[in-house]
Design a protein around this motif. Structure first.
Motif, PDB file in Angstrom:
ATOM      1  N   VAL A  75       0.838  -1.201   0.000  1.00  0.00           N
ATOM      2  CA  VAL A  75       0.000   0.000   0.000  1.00  0.00           C
ATOM      3  C   VAL A  75       0.877   1.256   0.000  1.00  0.00           C
ATOM      4  CG1 VAL A  75      -1.723   1.331   1.299  1.00  0.00           C
ATOM      5  CG2 VAL A  75      -1.964  -1.145   1.085  1.00  0.00           C
ATOM      6  N   ALA A  76       1.964   1.241   0.772  1.00  0.00           N
ATOM      7  CA  ALA A  76       2.869   2.392   0.801  1.00  0.00           C
ATOM      8  C   ALA A  76       3.500   2.627  -0.570  1.00  0.00           C
ATOM      9  CB  ALA A  76       3.956   2.194   1.861  1.00  0.00           C
ATOM     10  N   MET A  77       3.937   1.565  -1.217  1.00  0.00           N
ATOM     11  CA  MET A  77       4.517   1.700  -2.556  1.00  0.00           C
ATOM     12  C   MET A  77       3.454   2.195  -3.547  1.00  0.00           C
ATOM     13  SD  MET A  77       7.690   1.016  -2.332  1.00  0.00           S
ATOM     14  CE  MET A  77       8.114   0.885  -4.038  1.00  0.00           C
ATOM     15  N   SER A  78       2.240   1.742  -3.374  1.00  0.00           N
ATOM     16  CA  SER A  78       1.144   2.189  -4.238  1.00  0.00           C
ATOM     17  C   SER A  78       0.881   3.674  -4.050  1.00  0.00           C
ATOM     18  CB  SER A  78      -0.131   1.390  -3.932  1.00  0.00           C
ATOM     19  OG  SER A  78       0.085   0.017  -4.170  1.00  0.00           O
ATOM     20  N   ALA A  79       0.868   4.125  -2.808  1.00  0.00           N
ATOM     21  CA  ALA A  79       0.647   5.547  -2.526  1.00  0.00           C
ATOM     22  C   ALA A  79       1.759   6.393  -3.137  1.00  0.00           C
ATOM     23  CB  ALA A  79       0.563   5.776  -1.019  1.00  0.00           C
ATOM     24  N   ILE A  80       2.982   5.941  -2.985  1.00  0.00           N
ATOM     25  CA  ILE A  80       4.121   6.671  -3.556  1.00  0.00           C
ATOM     26  C   ILE A  80       4.021   6.702  -5.084  1.00  0.00           C
ATOM     27  CG2 ILE A  80       6.633   6.601  -3.903  1.00  0.00           C
ATOM     28  CD1 ILE A  80       6.744   5.403  -0.988  1.00  0.00           C
ATOM     29  N   GLY A  81       3.697   5.559  -5.679  1.00  0.00           N
ATOM     30  CA  GLY A  81       3.576   5.491  -7.132  1.00  0.00           C
ATOM     31  C   GLY A  81       2.474   6.385  -7.666  1.00  0.00           C
ATOM     32  N   LYS A  82       1.319   6.345  -7.026  1.00  0.00           N
ATOM     33  CA  LYS A  82       0.192   7.170  -7.486  1.00  0.00           C
ATOM     34  C   LYS A  82       0.508   8.658  -7.320  1.00  0.00           C
ATOM     35  CE  LYS A  82      -3.371   4.102  -8.179  1.00  0.00           C
ATOM     36  NZ  LYS A  82      -3.789   4.128  -9.580  1.00  0.00           N
ATOM     37  N   ALA A  83       1.109   9.031  -6.199  1.00  0.00           N
ATOM     38  CA  ALA A  83       1.491  10.436  -6.002  1.00  0.00           C
ATOM     39  C   ALA A  83       2.547  10.846  -7.027  1.00  0.00           C
ATOM     40  CB  ALA A  83       2.007  10.651  -4.582  1.00  0.00           C
ATOM     41  N   GLY A  84       3.469   9.948  -7.319  1.00  0.00           N
ATOM     42  CA  GLY A  84       4.509  10.235  -8.307  1.00  0.00           C
ATOM     43  C   GLY A  84       3.942  10.435  -9.699  1.00  0.00           C
ATOM     44  N   VAL A  85       2.980   9.603 -10.077  1.00  0.00           N
ATOM     45  CA  VAL A  85       2.348   9.751 -11.401  1.00  0.00           C
ATOM     46  C   VAL A  85       1.664  11.111 -11.498  1.00  0.00           C
ATOM     47  CG1 VAL A  85       0.429   8.908 -12.824  1.00  0.00           C
ATOM     48  CG2 VAL A  85       2.086   7.297 -11.886  1.00  0.00           C
ATOM     49  N   PHE A  86       0.911  11.482 -10.471  1.00  0.00           N
ATOM     50  CA  PHE A  86       0.242  12.778 -10.514  1.00  0.00           C
ATOM     51  C   PHE A  86       1.259  13.914 -10.572  1.00  0.00           C
ATOM     52  CE2 PHE A  86      -1.551  16.601  -8.688  1.00  0.00           C
ATOM     53  CZ  PHE A  86      -2.632  16.787  -9.533  1.00  0.00           C
ATOM     54  N   THR A  87       2.341  13.802  -9.828  1.00  0.00           N
ATOM     55  CA  THR A  87       3.372  14.843  -9.819  1.00  0.00           C
ATOM     56  C   THR A  87       3.998  15.020 -11.200  1.00  0.00           C
ATOM     57  OG1 THR A  87       3.828  14.421  -7.483  1.00  0.00           O
ATOM     58  CG2 THR A  87       5.534  15.569  -8.730  1.00  0.00           C
ATOM     59  N   VAL A  88       4.271  13.909 -11.878  1.00  0.00           N
ATOM     60  CA  VAL A  88       4.841  13.983 -13.229  1.00  0.00           C
ATOM     61  C   VAL A  88       3.850  14.648 -14.185  1.00  0.00           C
ATOM     62  CG1 VAL A  88       5.551  12.587 -15.227  1.00  0.00           C
ATOM     63  CG2 VAL A  88       6.446  12.063 -12.938  1.00  0.00           C
ATOM     64  N   ILE A  89       2.591  14.246 -14.104  1.00  0.00           N
ATOM     65  CA  ILE A  89       1.568  14.850 -14.979  1.00  0.00           C
ATOM     66  C   ILE A  89       1.472  16.348 -14.713  1.00  0.00           C
ATOM     67  CG2 ILE A  89      -0.916  14.944 -15.451  1.00  0.00           C
ATOM     68  CD1 ILE A  89      -0.930  11.875 -14.940  1.00  0.00           C
ATOM     69  N   LEU A  90       1.430  16.721 -13.452  1.00  0.00           N
ATOM     70  CA  LEU A  90       1.330  18.137 -13.093  1.00  0.00           C
ATOM     71  C   LEU A  90       2.541  18.918 -13.600  1.00  0.00           C
ATOM     72  CD1 LEU A  90      -0.277  20.323 -11.571  1.00  0.00           C
ATOM     73  CD2 LEU A  90       1.046  19.709  -9.526  1.00  0.00           C
ATOM     74  N   ALA A  91       3.728  18.349 -13.430  1.00  0.00           N
ATOM     75  CA  ALA A  91       4.950  19.029 -13.882  1.00  0.00           C
ATOM     76  C   ALA A  91       4.934  19.252 -15.392  1.00  0.00           C
ATOM     77  CB  ALA A  91       6.183  18.218 -13.484  1.00  0.00           C
ATOM     78  N   PHE A  92       4.506  18.246 -16.147  1.00  0.00           N
ATOM     79  CA  PHE A  92       4.480  18.406 -17.601  1.00  0.00           C
ATOM     80  C   PHE A  92       3.402  19.376 -18.047  1.00  0.00           C
ATOM     81  CE2 PHE A  92       7.458  14.975 -17.561  1.00  0.00           C
ATOM     82  CZ  PHE A  92       8.233  15.215 -18.685  1.00  0.00           C
TER      83      PHE A  92
END
Length: 129
Positions: A75-92
């Protein structure tokens, strides 16, 4: 099973479905992917590889939802992954490389990251006992 675990299992199933739709968007960026504002053209192998990984994670969420005990590390890895995906989308989006509808499509990842993180915080004491 506690109410918190029932909620988390529902969130994991919902995330699995969300990832299935995400995989379809990535697999077909020139058609379905346009709903999310995915950039095109791209060599077909890249969106297909991405679709496979998104689908793989969706399968992991479904698998985890069916386990007798929800693994906190996953679950922790999932939370990190999902937050990371959103961060990349937001940055682009901030860089002007993708339209705002891509950010809107990615908000689901942010919501799931928050739900997963909230579950981890609420169940922290239970994991130690």
């Amino acid at each position: 099973m506690t109410e918190t675990d029932r909620f988390m299992r529902g969130a994991l199933w919902a995330s699995a479905v969300f990832n299935l739709f995400g995989a379809l968007l990535f697999a077909f960026p020139s058609s379905l992917g346009q709903m999310a504002g995915l950039p095109t053209p791209a060599p077909r192998i890249y969106p297909m590889l991405l679709a496979v990984f998104v689908l793989l994670f969706g399968g992991a969420y479904a698998w985890l939802a069916r386990q007798p005990s929800i693994d906190r590390t996953v679950v922790a890895m999932s939370a990190i992954g999902k937050a990371g995906v959103f961060t990349v989308i937001l940055a682009f989006w901030l860089l002007g490389d993708i339209p705002v509808r891509a950010v809107l499509a990615g908000v689901g990842d942010l919501v799931f990251a928050a739900v997963f993180t909230g579950w981890l915080a609420r169940t922290r004491g239970a994991a130690k006992s």
